[in-house]
Design a protein around this motif. Structure first.
Motif, PDB file in Angstrom:
ATOM      1  N   TRP A 150      42.617  37.189 -14.655  1.00  0.00           N
ATOM      2  CA  TRP A 150      43.171  37.924 -13.505  1.00  0.00           C
ATOM      3  C   TRP A 150      43.384  39.387 -13.856  1.00  0.00           C
ATOM      4  O   TRP A 150      43.167  40.095 -12.762  1.00  0.00           O
ATOM      5  CB  TRP A 150      44.364  37.180 -13.351  1.00  0.00           C
ATOM      6  CG  TRP A 150      44.428  36.039 -12.576  1.00  0.00           C
ATOM      7  CD1 TRP A 150      44.852  34.657 -12.727  1.00  0.00           C
ATOM      8  CD2 TRP A 150      44.044  36.006 -10.826  1.00  0.00           C
ATOM      9  NE1 TRP A 150      44.430  33.956 -11.724  1.00  0.00           N
ATOM     10  CE2 TRP A 150      44.436  34.660 -10.430  1.00  0.00           C
ATOM     11  CE3 TRP A 150      43.754  36.906 -10.002  1.00  0.00           C
ATOM     12  CZ2 TRP A 150      44.158  34.284  -9.155  1.00  0.00           C
ATOM     13  CZ3 TRP A 150      43.893  36.437  -8.518  1.00  0.00           C
ATOM     14  CH2 TRP A 150      43.921  35.068  -8.360  1.00  0.00           C
ATOM     15  N   GLN A 151      44.028  39.588 -15.161  1.00  0.00           N
ATOM     16  CA  GLN A 151      44.066  41.016 -15.264  1.00  0.00           C
ATOM     17  C   GLN A 151      43.037  41.696 -15.375  1.00  0.00           C
ATOM     18  O   GLN A 151      42.663  42.847 -14.771  1.00  0.00           O
ATOM     19  CB  GLN A 151      44.708  41.064 -16.904  1.00  0.00           C
ATOM     20  CG  GLN A 151      45.193  42.283 -17.272  1.00  0.00           C
ATOM     21  CD  GLN A 151      44.178  43.176 -17.914  1.00  0.00           C
ATOM     22  OE1 GLN A 151      43.004  42.673 -18.282  1.00  0.00           O
ATOM     23  NE2 GLN A 151      44.287  44.334 -17.733  1.00  0.00           N
ATOM     24  N   ALA A 152      41.777  41.322 -15.741  1.00  0.00           N
ATOM     25  CA  ALA A 152      40.598  42.100 -16.068  1.00  0.00           C
ATOM     26  C   ALA A 152      39.827  42.287 -14.754  1.00  0.00           C
ATOM     27  O   ALA A 152      39.318  43.496 -14.659  1.00  0.00           O
ATOM     28  CB  ALA A 152      39.395  41.248 -16.976  1.00  0.00           C
ATOM     29  N   HIS A 153      39.861  41.333 -13.979  1.00  0.00           N
ATOM     30  CA  HIS A 153      39.159  41.350 -12.509  1.00  0.00           C
ATOM     31  C   HIS A 153      40.134  42.040 -11.355  1.00  0.00           C
ATOM     32  O   HIS A 153      39.526  42.419 -10.431  1.00  0.00           O
ATOM     33  CB  HIS A 153      38.310  40.176 -12.428  1.00  0.00           C
ATOM     34  CG  HIS A 153      37.408  39.953 -13.189  1.00  0.00           C
ATOM     35  ND1 HIS A 153      36.247  40.538 -13.445  1.00  0.00           N
ATOM     36  CD2 HIS A 153      37.523  38.827 -14.272  1.00  0.00           C
ATOM     37  CE1 HIS A 153      35.605  39.937 -14.563  1.00  0.00           C
ATOM     38  NE2 HIS A 153      36.464  39.012 -14.953  1.00  0.00           N
TER      39      HIS A 153
ATOM     40  N   TRP B 176      47.868  46.457 -15.337  1.00  0.00           N
ATOM     41  CA  TRP B 176      48.734  46.016 -16.017  1.00  0.00           C
ATOM     42  C   TRP B 176      48.300  45.072 -17.211  1.00  0.00           C
ATOM     43  O   TRP B 176      47.361  44.869 -17.349  1.00  0.00           O
ATOM     44  CB  TRP B 176      49.446  44.530 -15.055  1.00  0.00           C
ATOM     45  CG  TRP B 176      50.074  44.985 -13.907  1.00  0.00           C
ATOM     46  CD1 TRP B 176      51.166  45.962 -13.961  1.00  0.00           C
ATOM     47  CD2 TRP B 176      50.207  44.220 -12.965  1.00  0.00           C
ATOM     48  NE1 TRP B 176      51.685  45.863 -12.592  1.00  0.00           N
ATOM     49  CE2 TRP B 176      51.246  45.099 -11.748  1.00  0.00           C
ATOM     50  CE3 TRP B 176      49.617  43.220 -12.364  1.00  0.00           C
ATOM     51  CZ2 TRP B 176      51.605  44.622 -10.733  1.00  0.00           C
ATOM     52  CZ3 TRP B 176      49.797  42.816 -10.928  1.00  0.00           C
ATOM     53  CH2 TRP B 176      50.836  43.435 -10.175  1.00  0.00           C
ATOM     54  N   PRO B 177      48.857  44.842 -18.329  1.00  0.00           N
ATOM     55  CA  PRO B 177      48.693  44.225 -19.556  1.00  0.00           C
ATOM     56  C   PRO B 177      48.469  42.778 -19.162  1.00  0.00           C
ATOM     57  O   PRO B 177      49.458  42.321 -18.145  1.00  0.00           O
ATOM     58  CB  PRO B 177      49.725  44.716 -20.687  1.00  0.00           C
ATOM     59  CG  PRO B 177      50.826  45.265 -19.873  1.00  0.00           C
ATOM     60  CD  PRO B 177      50.397  45.719 -18.641  1.00  0.00           C
ATOM     61  N   VAL B 178      47.942  41.912 -20.018  1.00  0.00           N
ATOM     62  CA  VAL B 178      48.003  40.601 -19.660  1.00  0.00           C
ATOM     63  C   VAL B 178      49.413  39.829 -19.647  1.00  0.00           C
ATOM     64  O   VAL B 178      49.532  39.003 -18.610  1.00  0.00           O
ATOM     65  CB  VAL B 178      46.996  39.877 -20.803  1.00  0.00           C
ATOM     66  CG1 VAL B 178      46.970  38.462 -20.537  1.00  0.00           C
ATOM     67  CG2 VAL B 178      45.472  40.331 -20.676  1.00  0.00           C
ATOM     68  N   ILE B 179      50.176  40.151 -20.546  1.00  0.00           N
ATOM     69  CA  ILE B 179      51.582  39.581 -20.667  1.00  0.00           C
ATOM     70  C   ILE B 179      52.439  39.932 -19.268  1.00  0.00           C
ATOM     71  O   ILE B 179      53.235  39.212 -18.787  1.00  0.00           O
ATOM     72  CB  ILE B 179      52.240  40.306 -21.795  1.00  0.00           C
ATOM     73  CG1 ILE B 179      53.655  39.316 -22.199  1.00  0.00           C
ATOM     74  CG2 ILE B 179      52.523  41.597 -21.757  1.00  0.00           C
ATOM     75  CD1 ILE B 179      53.265  38.059 -22.607  1.00  0.00           C
ATOM     76  N   THR B 180      52.295  40.870 -18.577  1.00  0.00           N
ATOM     77  CA  THR B 180      52.865  41.428 -17.482  1.00  0.00           C
ATOM     78  C   THR B 180      52.162  40.643 -16.343  1.00  0.00           C
ATOM     79  O   THR B 180      53.064  40.145 -15.420  1.00  0.00           O
ATOM     80  CB  THR B 180      52.564  42.835 -17.159  1.00  0.00           C
ATOM     81  OG1 THR B 180      53.043  43.671 -18.114  1.00  0.00           O
ATOM     82  CG2 THR B 180      53.309  43.341 -15.740  1.00  0.00           C
ATOM     83  N   VAL B 181      51.035  40.329 -16.209  1.00  0.00           N
ATOM     84  CA  VAL B 181      50.346  39.307 -15.376  1.00  0.00           C
ATOM     85  C   VAL B 181      50.976  37.928 -15.579  1.00  0.00           C
ATOM     86  O   VAL B 181      51.152  37.479 -14.528  1.00  0.00           O
ATOM     87  CB  VAL B 181      48.617  39.229 -15.446  1.00  0.00           C
ATOM     88  CG1 VAL B 181      48.130  38.515 -14.743  1.00  0.00           C
ATOM     89  CG2 VAL B 181      48.372  40.795 -15.314  1.00  0.00           C
ATOM     90  N   GLN B 182      50.910  37.541 -16.697  1.00  0.00           N
ATOM     91  CA  GLN B 182      51.521  36.012 -17.011  1.00  0.00           C
ATOM     92  C   GLN B 182      53.036  36.243 -16.524  1.00  0.00           C
ATOM     93  O   GLN B 182      53.298  35.060 -15.879  1.00  0.00           O
ATOM     94  CB  GLN B 182      51.502  35.975 -18.467  1.00  0.00           C
ATOM     95  CG  GLN B 182      52.130  34.717 -18.745  1.00  0.00           C
ATOM     96  CD  GLN B 182      51.927  34.256 -20.345  1.00  0.00           C
ATOM     97  OE1 GLN B 182      51.439  35.185 -21.229  1.00  0.00           O
ATOM     98  NE2 GLN B 182      52.374  32.955 -20.697  1.00  0.00           N
TER      99      GLN B 182
END
Length: 82
Positions: free
Chosen positions: A62-65, A70-76
Motif C-alpha cells: 500500500w505504501q509503495a504503490h 507516508w512511512p509504512v508505519i503510518t500506513v499501518q
C-alpha cells in the motif's frame, strides 16, 4: 526541484472533504484509494465475493504503490484506525 519534472502529470489523489471532516484527512485519503481500487476491480470483474468487490494488499505494498509520502508505519496506523 528537478528540472523537467512535470508535477501536474503525476498520479493524483482525490480527497472527499466530507470524509476528511468526519474521519480525518489521512483516513479519507485511504478510503478514497480503497474505493478507487474497488472500482477498478468492478470494471475488470474480479475480486467479487458475497456481493461486494474488495481489495487487499500488505502495508508495504500500500505504501509503495499508493502512499509513497507516508512511512509504512503510518500506513499501518491509518488502516488500524479505520
Amino acid at each position: 526541484m528537478k528540472t523537467g519534472l512535470k508535477l501536474w502529470d503525476r498520479q493524483k489523489l482525490v480527497v472527499n472533504t466530507d470524509l476528511a471532516i468526519q474521519l480525518g484527512l489521512d483516513e479519507a485519503i485511504v478510503i478514497q484509494q480503497i474505493r478507487y481500487w474497488c472500482q477498478i476491480h468492478r470494471q475488470d470483474n474480479r475480486n467479487f465475493h458475497d456481493g461486494h468487490y474488495w481489495v487487499y494488499n500488505s502495508y508495504v505494498n500500500w505504501q509503495a504503490h499508493n502512499f509513497p509520502f507516508w512511512p509504512v508505519i503510518t500506513v499501518q496506523r491509518i488502516f488500524q484506525r479505520l
